[in-house]
Design an enzyme around this catalytic site. Structure first.
Site, PDB file in Angstrom:
ATOM      1  N   SER A 138       0.850  -1.196   0.000  1.00  0.00           N
ATOM      2  CA  SER A 138       0.000   0.000   0.000  1.00  0.00           C
ATOM      3  C   SER A 138       0.884   1.244   0.000  1.00  0.00           C
ATOM      4  O   SER A 138       1.977   1.233   0.573  1.00  0.00           O
ATOM      5  CB  SER A 138      -0.873   0.019   1.261  1.00  0.00           C
ATOM      6  OG  SER A 138      -1.532   1.269   1.382  1.00  0.00           O
ATOM      7  N   TYR A 151      -2.292  -0.678  10.100  1.00  0.00           N
ATOM      8  CA  TYR A 151      -2.299  -1.117   8.692  1.00  0.00           C
ATOM      9  C   TYR A 151      -0.996  -0.709   7.994  1.00  0.00           C
ATOM     10  O   TYR A 151      -0.351  -1.515   7.322  1.00  0.00           O
ATOM     11  CB  TYR A 151      -3.510  -0.485   8.004  1.00  0.00           C
ATOM     12  CG  TYR A 151      -3.677  -0.805   6.535  1.00  0.00           C
ATOM     13  CD1 TYR A 151      -4.261  -2.002   6.125  1.00  0.00           C
ATOM     14  CD2 TYR A 151      -3.282   0.103   5.547  1.00  0.00           C
ATOM     15  CE1 TYR A 151      -4.438  -2.278   4.769  1.00  0.00           C
ATOM     16  CE2 TYR A 151      -3.453  -0.168   4.202  1.00  0.00           C
ATOM     17  CZ  TYR A 151      -4.036  -1.365   3.820  1.00  0.00           C
ATOM     18  OH  TYR A 151      -4.212  -1.631   2.484  1.00  0.00           O
TER      19      TYR A 151
END
Ligand SMILES: NC(=O)c1ccc[n+]([C@@H]2O[C@H](COP(=O)([O-])OP(=O)(O)OC[C@H]3O[C@@H](n4cnc5c(N)ncnc54)[C@H](O)[C@@H]3O)[C@@H](O)[C@H]2O)c1
Length: 262
Positions: A138, A151
């Site tokens: 990501s 995350y």
């Protein structure tokens, strides 16, 4: 037919980017194992046909991941490509409001799941003389995103795992790369679902130079490139596919910069 005669295993293939990878890889001649925890992988396989098989997997479970690779070997004889793509967001919040349970939940899927994938994918690829692994990380593992502590830390760790795996297996002809998506319109981001691409002149996602959400097939296209022979000299790279988000700050044009004219 850039993946003719290749066998690809894709996790998180029931929806979003993983589904787009499965469809695109099959269209390029690959036989695909569509692995997911949701059950939706069966629908994806039904549409692709004989070149695909569905596997139920929880990537956080080592035995499931081992079985996923065994299913691929049994069905199609080998594993040439592995996309460790399954993942989820977890709750976004400041770190002091986060729980240990959420840390464990997010990291067991988004990080440990990739570790299991690399481990068993590599064991299989070593038997056949090589392969390509593509991890989905990501942009939030490349730059910091507010409230994405858990995350983002998992995704940043996947970036490092990608580089180290690339070093570990370069001389075994296994390439390991990652894609770092920016904000992509999939099930993971329900906001603005009705209007994923803002009309020209509006700026619904400040900071994204290309000024729109990405879509799943744009991630699949990058995965296809990294998995294919076209990327035969590329390993250990973290490829942002993010509309320019990771380049730097793009929130102000010259007219609003506050800098005096010379
Ligand atoms: N959508 C975005 O903006 C974005 C941005 C950066 C990174 N990502 C990453 O991209 C990847 C794909 O996400 P997406 O946007 O396509 O979302 P998605 O929710 O559409 O797809 C994710 C898939 O992973 C599966 N999955 C979740 N946990 C699993 C588990 N334990 N075992 C097996 N399968 C599991 C889900 O069932 C789902 O089908 C994820 O790793 C995500 O973190 C997404």
């Amino acid at each position: 037919m850039r993946l003719q005669n290749k066998v690809a295993v894709i996790t998180g293939a029931g929806s979003g980017m993983g589904k787009a990878m499965a469809d695109m890889f099959a269209a390029e001649g690959a036989r695909v194992i569509c692995a997911d925890i949701s059950g939706q992988e069966k629908e994806v396989v039904a549409k692709i046909g004989d070149a695909a098989r569905a596997v139920h997997v929880d990537v956080a479970c080592e035995a499931d991941v081992q079985n996923m690779i065994a299913v691929a070997e049994k069905a199609f004889g080998r594993v040439d490509i592995l996309c460790n793509n399954a993942g989820f967001g977890g709750g976004m919040a400041p770190i002091h409001e986060q729980t240990t349970e959420n840390w464990d939940r997010v990291h067991s899927v988004n990080l440990k799941g990739v570790f299991f994938g690399i481990k068993y994918g590599v064991i299989s690829m070593l038997k056949t003389g090589g392969g390509a692994i593509v991890n989905t990380t990501s942009a939030s593992g490349v730059v910091g995103w507010k409230h994405h502590g858990i995350y983002g830390a998992a995704k940043a760790a996947v970036n490092q795992l990608t580089k180290i795996a690339a070093l570990d297996y370069a001389d075994s002809r296994i390439r390991v790369n990652a894609i770092a998506p920016g904000t992509i319109w999939t099930g993971l981001v329900p906001a603005s679902r009705e209007n994923p691409i803002p009309p020209p002149g509006t700026r619904r996602l400040p900071g994204i130079p290309i000024d729109r959400w990405g879509v799943a097939r744009e991630i699949a296209a990058a995965a296809l490139f990294l998995a294919s022979e076209e990327a035969s000299y590329i390993t250990g790279t973290i490829l942002p596919v993010d509309g320019g988000y990771c380049i730097g700050f793009s929130g102000m044009g010259a007219e609003h910069s506050g800098m005096p004219d010379a």
